[in-house]
Design an enzyme around this catalytic site. Structure first.
Site, mmCIF file in Angstrom:
data_model
loop_
_atom_site.group_PDB
_atom_site.id
_atom_site.type_symbol
_atom_site.label_atom_id
_atom_site.label_comp_id
_atom_site.label_asym_id
_atom_site.label_seq_id
_atom_site.Cartn_x
_atom_site.Cartn_y
_atom_site.Cartn_z
ATOM 1 N N LYS A 107 0.788 -1.203 0.163
ATOM 2 C CA LYS A 107 -0.073 -0.131 -0.038
ATOM 3 C C LYS A 107 0.745 1.161 -0.022
ATOM 4 C CE LYS A 107 -2.372 -2.715 -0.386
ATOM 5 N NZ LYS A 107 -2.400 -4.282 -0.468
ATOM 6 N N ALA A 160 2.793 -14.780 -9.167
ATOM 7 C CA ALA A 160 1.850 -14.089 -8.234
ATOM 8 C C ALA A 160 0.689 -15.097 -8.395
ATOM 9 C CB ALA A 160 1.576 -12.731 -8.313
ATOM 10 N N HIS A 209 -23.429 15.325 1.945
ATOM 11 C CA HIS A 209 -23.164 15.758 0.522
ATOM 12 C C HIS A 209 -22.070 16.856 0.500
ATOM 13 C CE1 HIS A 209 -24.092 16.829 -3.562
ATOM 14 N NE2 HIS A 209 -24.224 18.224 -3.061
#
Ligand SMILES: Cc1cc2nc3c(=O)[nH]c(=O)nc-3n(C[C@H](O)[C@H](O)[C@H](O)COP(=O)(O)OP(=O)(O)OC[C@H]3O[C@@H](n4cnc5c(N)ncnc54)[C@H](O)[C@@H]3O)c2cc1C
Length: 488
Positions: free
Chosen positions: A58, A289, A464
């Site tokens: 990540k 992989a 919103h």
């Protein structure tokens, strides 16, 4: 005389270390034994996830995405930058530093929760004893009322694709490249292959992904998978489906365009077969992989009574009991999806059960996330799965093209999709491809954990402008009541 604990956990990955921490919180005397060593031989807690999986991948996905956006998107926002350059060494240093902070954090958490962290190899002996062997060969035997096995998984290797860690590599090696390979081959278009392929594509590699199956992402809802394939192809990932690799070998290849005698570089020749016949692809690095397998090497001494299934997973029941009194197993080494959060919930459940508390894992509500661009996330059943079950269903979708927030983010790709039961309106599956899908799925998981109906989500106010409105609107669309998109 052996040291005696209430609980010994073998493995300090995301399944083992939470088990140990929760046992400590439950006031049990607990030790956690882990043997993970980094490439430089240093011990580190955190297992695959923190050292070679979730976290480093990540970190690189984030950095490479920023690089890509600076290159292609900033000008759209009216931001002009000069000569954009990649400093891969700095990017890798950041990745390593995040990993170090996170793995170091486990040592601090162990201390805070009274867990004795032990670095070395753990072997279960009959009678709930554990033999610990250190790097230097020193041995000691510990005993415990309960032992939790959390030894995790390792990458699957292919016989005719010999791993050398340099040119033919696994996912861990591929997170630590010190140069961007000009041509990268990836065998396997699963979650790990797609994430790694994306990282190196964004940083400049020509990436070819070779996948044996004809269907792209068969585990995902196929509306979402088709949309994903379209985006990945547009990004330049050359994904070859129905292509089976028969062999790969490291070879000396002539450097393209070079005239000097001896201008050769090492490359990998990959032989694969598809519907058109046999092909050879040359790449500079090849990542294998193709999945992971449970890891139990050296874990179980003769006579422990713990049994493995035919794929090598430790056999357990729904509460992670192995069938041997007071021996439990959690995480990648047992059945179920190989995901850090699934292992964590199992580890915590077992530590609570040992302490005599009520605990269970809801295996029906396990979220999946693929951290590509766009991101993909889902929970529950796919439309194909519901159809196959024969249950009547209804579907609502909402495109991020109609989301003001996604537009503002220059990320108006993808959609949210909800599959609900026709009879009682129960939400059966929520699927998202789009910006921050992995974060959005949290709401979906909570809704399904509480057996929400579509109407429950419809009647829940969403701020919103936020991306979460896509889930709200998809729920409305299930009953053709969407406000911000045309109901079909
Ligand atoms: C590149 C990559 C990216 C990933 N990304 C994600 C993601 O984004 N999200 C996600 O949910 N999952 C992700 N995963 C999967 C995730 O890493 C695993 O599901 C998770 O690490 C499994 O946790 P575990 O504790 O069961 O096993 P592991 O994390 O494998 O930990 C097991 C630990 O036990 C130790 N051990 C094994 N045997 C012994 C022994 N006999 N004695 C002492 N110690 C032992 C090992 O050294 C290791 O430290 C990713 C995996 C990879 C490879």
């Amino acid at each position: 005389m052996s040291e005696i604990y209430d609980v010994i956990v073998i493995g300090a990955g995301p399944a083992g270390y939470p088990a140990a921490i929760r046992a400590g919180q439950n006031k049990l005397k607990v030790a956690c034994v882990d043997e993970w060593q980094n490439f430089d031989g240093t011990y580190a807690f955190g297992g695959t996830c923190l050292n070679a999986g979730c976290i480093p991948s990540k970190a690189l996905l984030e950095s490479s995405e920023l690089f890509q956006r600076a290159k292609e998107e900033f000008s759209v926002h009216g931001i002009k930058i000069g000569d954009l350059k990649l400093d891969l060494a700095a990017m890798q240093k950041r990745r390593a530093s995040i990993v170090k902070t996170m793995t170091g954090g486990i040592t601090a958490l162990f201390k805070a929760n009274g867990v004795v962290g032990i670095q070395g190899h753990g072997r279960l002996l009959p009678g709930n004893r554990v033999l610990v062997t250190g790097k230097d060969g020193a041995e000691k035997t510990l005993a415990a009322k309960h032992v939790v096995l959390a030894s995790g998984s390792v990458p699957i290797r292919l016989k005719n694709v010999p791993h050398d860690g340099k040119f033919i590599v696994d996912s861990w090696n591929a997170l630590e490249f010190d140069a961007v390979p000009a041509r990268l081959g990836v065998i396997g278009a699963g979650v790990i292959g797609l994430e790694l392929g994306s990282v190196w594509r964004r940083l400049g590699s020509e990436v070819t992904v070779i996948e044996a199956l004809d269907t792209f992402l068969p585990i995902a809802d196929q509306t979402i998978a088709k949309e994903a394939l379209r985006h990945f192809k547009k990004q330049g990932l050359d994904i070859k489906l129905g292509a089976k690799v028969s062999s790969a070998k490291v070879a000396n290849a002539k450097v393209e365009g070079a005239t000097a005698a001896g201008a050769h570089a090492t490359a990998v020749d990959v032989v694969y077969t598809d519907a058109q016949g046999e092909h050879t692809l040359q790449v500079d690095k090849l990542v294998v992989a193709v999945g992971r397998k449970p890891f139990t090497a050296g874990l179980l001494a003769e006579g422990t009574g713990v049994s493995l299934d035919d794929r090598g997973f430790i056999k357990v029941d729904d509460h992670c009991r192995t069938g041997v009194a007071n021996v439990w197993a959690v995480g990648d080494v047992v059945r179920g999806p190989m995901l850090a959060h699934k292992g964590k919930e199992e580890g915590v459940m077992v530590a609570d059960l040992i302490a005599g508390h009520f605990a269970e894992v809801n295996y029906k509500v396990i979220p999946s996330v693929i951290y590509t661009q766009p991101e993909i996330a889902w929970v529950g059943q796919t439309e194909e799965g519901v159809k196959a079950s024969g249950r009547a269903y209804k579907v609502g979708t909402f495109p991020f093209a109609a989301s003001g927030r996604a537009r503002a983010m220059e990320a108006a790709q993808g959609m949210a999709k909800i599959v609900s039961a026709q009879d009682d309106d129960e939400v059966l599956g929520i699927h998202v491809i789009g910006p921050m899908a992995g974060e959005l799925i949290g709401e979906a998981v909570l809704a399904m954990e509480y057996s929400a109906s579509t109407e429950d989500i419809q009647r829940t106010m969403h701020a919103h402008p936020t991306l979460s409105e896509a889930i709200h609107e998809a729920a409305l669309a299930v009953d053709k009541k969407a406000i911000d998109s045309i109901n079909r």
